[in-house]
Write a protein that holds these residues in place. Structure first.
Motif, PDB file in Angstrom:
ATOM      1  N   SER A 152      -5.753   3.251   9.044  1.00  0.00           N
ATOM      2  CA  SER A 152      -6.562   2.096   8.663  1.00  0.00           C
ATOM      3  C   SER A 152      -7.898   2.537   8.083  1.00  0.00           C
ATOM      4  CB  SER A 152      -6.796   1.180   9.866  1.00  0.00           C
ATOM      5  OG  SER A 152      -7.829   1.688  10.692  1.00  0.00           O
ATOM      6  N   SER A 153      -8.527   1.628   7.337  1.00  0.00           N
ATOM      7  CA  SER A 153      -9.852   1.900   6.778  1.00  0.00           C
ATOM      8  C   SER A 153     -10.920   1.962   7.861  1.00  0.00           C
ATOM      9  CB  SER A 153     -10.217   0.828   5.744  1.00  0.00           C
ATOM     10  OG  SER A 153     -10.124  -0.475   6.310  1.00  0.00           O
ATOM     11  N   CYS A 200      -0.896  -3.957   2.731  1.00  0.00           N
ATOM     12  CA  CYS A 200      -2.297  -3.573   2.897  1.00  0.00           C
ATOM     13  C   CYS A 200      -2.887  -4.107   4.200  1.00  0.00           C
ATOM     14  CB  CYS A 200      -3.124  -4.067   1.711  1.00  0.00           C
ATOM     15  SG  CYS A 200      -2.724  -3.255   0.145  1.00  0.00           S
ATOM     16  N   ASN A 201      -2.307  -5.189   4.748  1.00  0.00           N
ATOM     17  CA  ASN A 201      -2.802  -5.736   6.011  1.00  0.00           C
ATOM     18  C   ASN A 201      -2.223  -5.029   7.230  1.00  0.00           C
ATOM     19  OD1 ASN A 201      -0.178  -6.678   6.149  1.00  0.00           O
ATOM     20  ND2 ASN A 201      -0.703  -8.840   5.946  1.00  0.00           N
ATOM     21  N   ASP A 252     -10.759   2.076  -0.690  1.00  0.00           N
ATOM     22  CA  ASP A 252      -9.578   2.335   0.144  1.00  0.00           C
ATOM     23  C   ASP A 252      -8.454   2.985  -0.645  1.00  0.00           C
ATOM     24  OD1 ASP A 252     -10.851   1.064   2.324  1.00  0.00           O
ATOM     25  OD2 ASP A 252     -10.160  -0.907   1.643  1.00  0.00           O
ATOM     26  N   HIS A 269      -7.898  -2.329   5.758  1.00  0.00           N
ATOM     27  CA  HIS A 269      -6.843  -1.876   4.843  1.00  0.00           C
ATOM     28  C   HIS A 269      -6.021  -0.787   5.526  1.00  0.00           C
ATOM     29  CE1 HIS A 269      -5.109  -0.999   0.821  1.00  0.00           C
ATOM     30  NE2 HIS A 269      -5.029   0.235   1.298  1.00  0.00           N
ATOM     31  N   TRP A 270      -4.682  -0.830   5.316  1.00  0.00           N
ATOM     32  CA  TRP A 270      -3.782   0.123   5.951  1.00  0.00           C
ATOM     33  C   TRP A 270      -2.902   0.812   4.918  1.00  0.00           C
ATOM     34  CZ3 TRP A 270      -3.426   0.898  11.369  1.00  0.00           C
ATOM     35  CH2 TRP A 270      -4.155  -0.004  12.152  1.00  0.00           C
ATOM     36  N   CYS A 271      -2.509   2.041   5.214  1.00  0.00           N
ATOM     37  CA  CYS A 271      -1.474   2.749   4.467  1.00  0.00           C
ATOM     38  C   CYS A 271      -0.597   3.468   5.483  1.00  0.00           C
ATOM     39  CB  CYS A 271      -2.086   3.729   3.465  1.00  0.00           C
ATOM     40  SG  CYS A 271      -2.981   5.109   4.209  1.00  0.00           S
ATOM     41  N   SER A 296       0.818  -1.210   0.000  1.00  0.00           N
ATOM     42  CA  SER A 296       0.000   0.000   0.000  1.00  0.00           C
ATOM     43  C   SER A 296       0.851   1.258   0.000  1.00  0.00           C
ATOM     44  CB  SER A 296      -0.932   0.019   1.220  1.00  0.00           C
ATOM     45  OG  SER A 296      -0.181   0.151   2.421  1.00  0.00           O
TER      46      SER A 296
END
Length: 373
Positions: A245-246, A195-196, A276, A222-224, A180
């Protein structure tokens, strides 16, 4: 749309499936006038260079040495900025690298100069990626010959020299987690966020030395990440890492122990989109403890992390930019979504942002708690 920003201009490009424009725009002169100046005729962006892309531009990154910040507008996805360095070769001072979001190929563009107002694509790097249909994340190299770190999943992260297309580094590990975010924290050390939510620390001098730091987060989230680095420091551990996170949660840590959060916060945000792709968290380069979050709705929120704690708690923003919601033609706030934002490199409280309607805003914000009457 994608764009890149430097102290006085941005480069913007479209993300639609058809032919797209790629433009260099001067920032409004109003931005650089004295605060006490009442009237200023130049309040709009001005086109100085332009060209066309046959496909979409999903990710756009500049080569170190330029003074550009790269952004995406129609679907703006990334911003970055670096100062001009006289040590760089002339042909690199106007160079950006793009990806269309659907394959692993990288396009190299010459943004032109005083003798030419045309932006031209000068080359294509055809690279193999296990998940090329997802596009790739790009991180420009910080030192040495012009190169880019790129990949669509952890296992295919690679450092490629732009002039020759020669791979300078490849990971060589079977880790299929999708990427991500990707960013250098020093000349050779980089951070990769899956992404995790897992964070990986790599070193281009040691292909077998990848360190995994599991997030331990909830499945389906989902993470960035956003990284604040001190490039003047030789110690990469001085950087701060914020993961978004989402589920609208921010976790902040540093390289000394990425598994243990220094502090974290639950953001009070009502999501207006299920995508996301637009999530973004960035640190203010010229302010302590301030970060910005966008990608959930038509707003950009500014937070002060100085009051955050290791325990997960809800915190309110210092400032909210709602301009993209008001600029929507039908004033339908549910359809307004900010696709990217970036901090101006030298004006501490100036931010640029873009939304799905193609609007680009440059704005200043004020902390009402500390502002004088």
């Amino acid at each position: 749309m994608t764009f890149c920003l430097y102290p006085t201009a941005i480069c913007v490009a479209g993300y639609s499936s058809d032919k797209n424009e790629i433009l260099e725009l001067l920032l409004p002169l109003k931005l650089f006038t004295d605060d006490n100046q009442g009237l200023c005729a130049e309040r709009d962006f001005k086109v100085v260079h332009g060209g066309f892309s046959d496909g979409s531009i999903h990710c756009l990154k500049h080569i170190p040495g330029t003074r550009y910040i790269i952004v995406a507008i129609d679907y703006v996805t990334s911003f970055c900025c670096h100062e001009l360095s006289s040590s760089n070769c002339c042909f690199l001072l106007r160079c950006v690298v793009t990806n269309d979001g659907f394959n692993s190929n990288l396009q190299v563009w010459d943004l032109g100069g005083e003798d030419c107002d045309v932006i031209k694509r000068t080359g294509v790097l055809q690279l193999k990626s296990a998940s090329s249909d997802k596009g790739v994340k790009i991180a420009p190299g910080l030192t040495g010959d012009p190169c880019v770190l790129h990949g669509s999943q952890i296992s295919d992260i690679q450092l490629t020299e732009l002039t020759s297309g020669k791979p300078l580094y490849s990971l060589g590990k079977d880790i299929p987690d999708l990427l991500s975010s990707l960013q250098f924290v020093s000349g050779s050390v980089f951070l990769a966020c899956a992404c995790n939510g897992d964070l990986y620390v790599g070193d281009t001098r040691n292909p077998s030395g990848l360190q995994n730091n599991p997030a331990g987060g909830r499945e389906g989230v989902h993470w960035c990440m956003g990284v604040k680095t001190d490039l003047s420091s030789s110690d990469p551990s001085s950087c701060s890492v914020a993961r978004l996170s989402s589920a609208c949660q921010v976790v902040v840590s540093d390289l000394r122990d990425l598994r243990a959060p220094l502090f974290q916060a639950q953001l009070h945000v009502q999501r207006k989109t299920t995508s996301d792709d637009f999530m973004k968290v960035t640190w203010a380069p010229a302010l302590d403890n301030c970060l910005a979050v966008s990608g959930f709705d038509g707003m950009v929120r500014i937070y002060d992390t100085a009051s955050w704690r290791p325990e997960l708690m809800e915190f309110q923003p210092l400032f909210i930019h709602r301009g993209h919601m008001m600029s929507d033609d039908q004033f339908d706030t549910s359809s307004a979504v900010v696709t990217t934002h970036v901090w101006h490199p030298s004006r501490p409280r100036t931010v640029l942002s873009a939304a799905v309607d193609g609007s680009v805003h440059v704005w200043d914000w004020v902390d009402k708690a500390t502002a004088s009457c």
